[in-house]
Design an enzyme around this catalytic site. Structure first.
Site, short mmCIF file in Angstrom:
data_model
loop_
_atom_site.label_atom_id
_atom_site.label_comp_id
_atom_site.label_asym_id
_atom_site.label_seq_id
_atom_site.Cartn_x
_atom_site.Cartn_y
_atom_site.Cartn_z
N ASP A 135 0.80 -1.24 0.00
CA ASP A 135 0.00 0.00 0.00
C ASP A 135 0.84 1.29 0.00
OD1 ASP A 135 -2.29 -1.50 0.01
OD2 ASP A 135 -2.61 -1.36 2.18
N ARG A 281 -0.21 -9.00 -4.78
CA ARG A 281 0.74 -9.27 -3.69
C ARG A 281 1.61 -10.49 -3.95
NH1 ARG A 281 -2.92 -8.59 1.45
NH2 ARG A 281 -2.19 -10.67 1.92
O1 F6P Z 1 -2.51 -4.01 3.42
C1 F6P Z 1 -2.25 -4.65 2.22
C2 F6P Z 1 -3.51 -5.14 1.56
O2 F6P Z 1 -3.11 -5.91 0.45
C3 F6P Z 1 -4.50 -4.06 1.16
O3 F6P Z 1 -4.18 -3.34 0.01
C4 F6P Z 1 -5.75 -4.89 0.98
O4 F6P Z 1 -6.88 -4.08 1.07
C5 F6P Z 1 -5.65 -5.85 2.13
O5 F6P Z 1 -4.26 -5.96 2.41
C6 F6P Z 1 -6.20 -7.21 1.89
O6 F6P Z 1 -6.05 -7.94 3.06
P1 F6P Z 1 -6.22 -9.53 3.19
O7 F6P Z 1 -5.07 -10.17 2.48
O8 F6P Z 1 -6.19 -9.79 4.63
O9 F6P Z 1 -7.51 -9.86 2.51
#
Ligand code: F6P
Length: 355
Positions: A135, A281
């Site tokens: 982020d 990610r």
């Molecule tokens: O904080 C990083 C992030 O990838 C955000 O951009 C996203 O909204 C969130 O985490 C998603 O979280 P999770 O992997 O817990 O669903």
């Protein structure tokens, strides 16, 4: 010297590269250093789960995504939760830190992680942290690692969708990660040639978004690409008190699906939604992230060797510098509305849905 390493919060590309940087730096200067991998972030410290690691376990991981230590989300607000015998999570962490006879902890994490790291540091735990998150919203550093890799992934989506959007004359709304901040959407939107970029920092007016599409159609450009952050809101939504927003027309929609609905109701053109989600990610870190992680890791190792604790290592004007945790914890780095990137994007005709 006994050092515990942990990765906390949502994963991202570059965690392994950063761990490798710390481990190699420490082992090169302190040959008898003992490195311990703490399992699944703060969870491992709460439950007392860690294991001794050999230096060779940090080899061959420079380009590997994810984290070899595992991670979990342990929100700061839950740190006061009682776990056992009247002890809360924070107390358990401190007890296990003492029980493990650690000299210091190296903590890789985002905003929530930094609040807990600061609380630990205030309670006498020796801590050095590294700024991790796709982020890019950690205060005090120009960039966090993971961001560049996530922008590359998001850009790939925007690139690929162009051909099919053009073939069918469609509108594509690409919803990118970022609930509170729009850094990924801003950067990938520019890199991926989006016609409009909608950010949590700039509430949009649907009429302005429509006019972008209509103007393109008049110029014979029969398709449009809109990059929208997860947390982007229309002006109407922003004006509603938070409680009412839950019952509003937009409830139950994501930012992207809401926008597609609004555009479909108003325009005689097919509008589709694309959500890359966790694709952003995943995978290998970019070369820039590998360099940033290696530099941050080296600096974190150096701070530990010098016994300089209570700092986050940060990128500032292309130098890696220590920033006191007190300056970082609890602050969010949103996109400044007057930043050059936004004004330059406007100059080349990208709309932010506000004018
Ligand atoms: O904080 C990083 C992030 O990838 C955000 O951009 C996203 O909204 C969130 O985490 C998603 O979280 P999770 O992997 O817990 O669903």
């Amino acid at each position: 010297m006994k050092i515990g390493l942990l990765t906390s919060g949502g994963d991202c590309q570059g965690l392994n590269a950063a761990l490798r940087g710390v481990a190699k730096t420490l082992a090169n200067s302190v040959p008898d250093v003992e490195l311990y991998g703490i399992q699944d972030g703060y969870r491992g410290l709460i439950d007392g789960i860690w294991h001794r690691m050999k230096l060779r376990e940090f080899s061959g991981i420079l380009r590997e995504g994810g984290t070899i230590l595992g991670t979990s989300r342990q929100p700061f607000k839950t740190m006061q939760d009682i776990i056992e015998n009247d002890k809360n999570k924070l107390t358990m962490i401190m007890e296990n830190y003492k029980k493990g006879k650690f000299d210091a902890l190296v903590i890789l994490g985002g905003n929530g992680t930094h609040k807990t790291a600061y609380a630990l540091s205030q309670n006498g735990v020796n801590v050095v942290t590294l700024p991790k998150t796709i982020d890019n919203d950690i205060y005090g550093t120009d960039y966090s690692f993971g961001f560049d890799s996530a922008v590359a992934k998001a850009t790939e989506y925007l690139d690929v969708v162009h051909t099919t959007a053009a073939s069918h004359g469609r509108i594509f709304v690409v919803e990118l990660m970022g609930h509170k901040v729009g850094w990924i959407t801003l950067y990938a939107g520019i890199a991926g040639g989006a016609d409009a970029i909608l950010l949590p920092e700039i509430p949009y007016d649907i009429r302005h978004v429509m006019s972008v599409i209509e103007k393109r159609n008049q110029l014979g450009k029969k398709f449009s690409i809109i990059a929208v952050a997860e947390g982007a809101l229309s002006k109407e939504e922003v004006e509603l008190p938070k409680k009412e927003r839950k019952n509003s027309e937009s409830a139950g929609f994501t930012s992207g699906s809401y926008l597609v609905k609004k555009l479909s109701e108003r325009l005689n053109q097919d509008a589709r939604l694309l959500v890359p989600g966790h694709f952003q990610r995943g995978g290998d870190p970019t070369p820039s992230d590998r360099i940033l992680c290696s530099r941050l890791g080296a600096k974190a190792g150096e701070l530990i060797i010098k016994k300089k604790f209570g700092y986050m290592v940060a990128l500032r004007d292309n130098s890696i510098v220590p920033i006191p945790l007190s300056e970082v914890a609890g602050k969010l780095k949103t996109i400044p509305l007057d930043c050059e990137v936004i004004s330059q994007a406007r100059l080349i005709g990208i709309s932010f849905g506000d004018t």
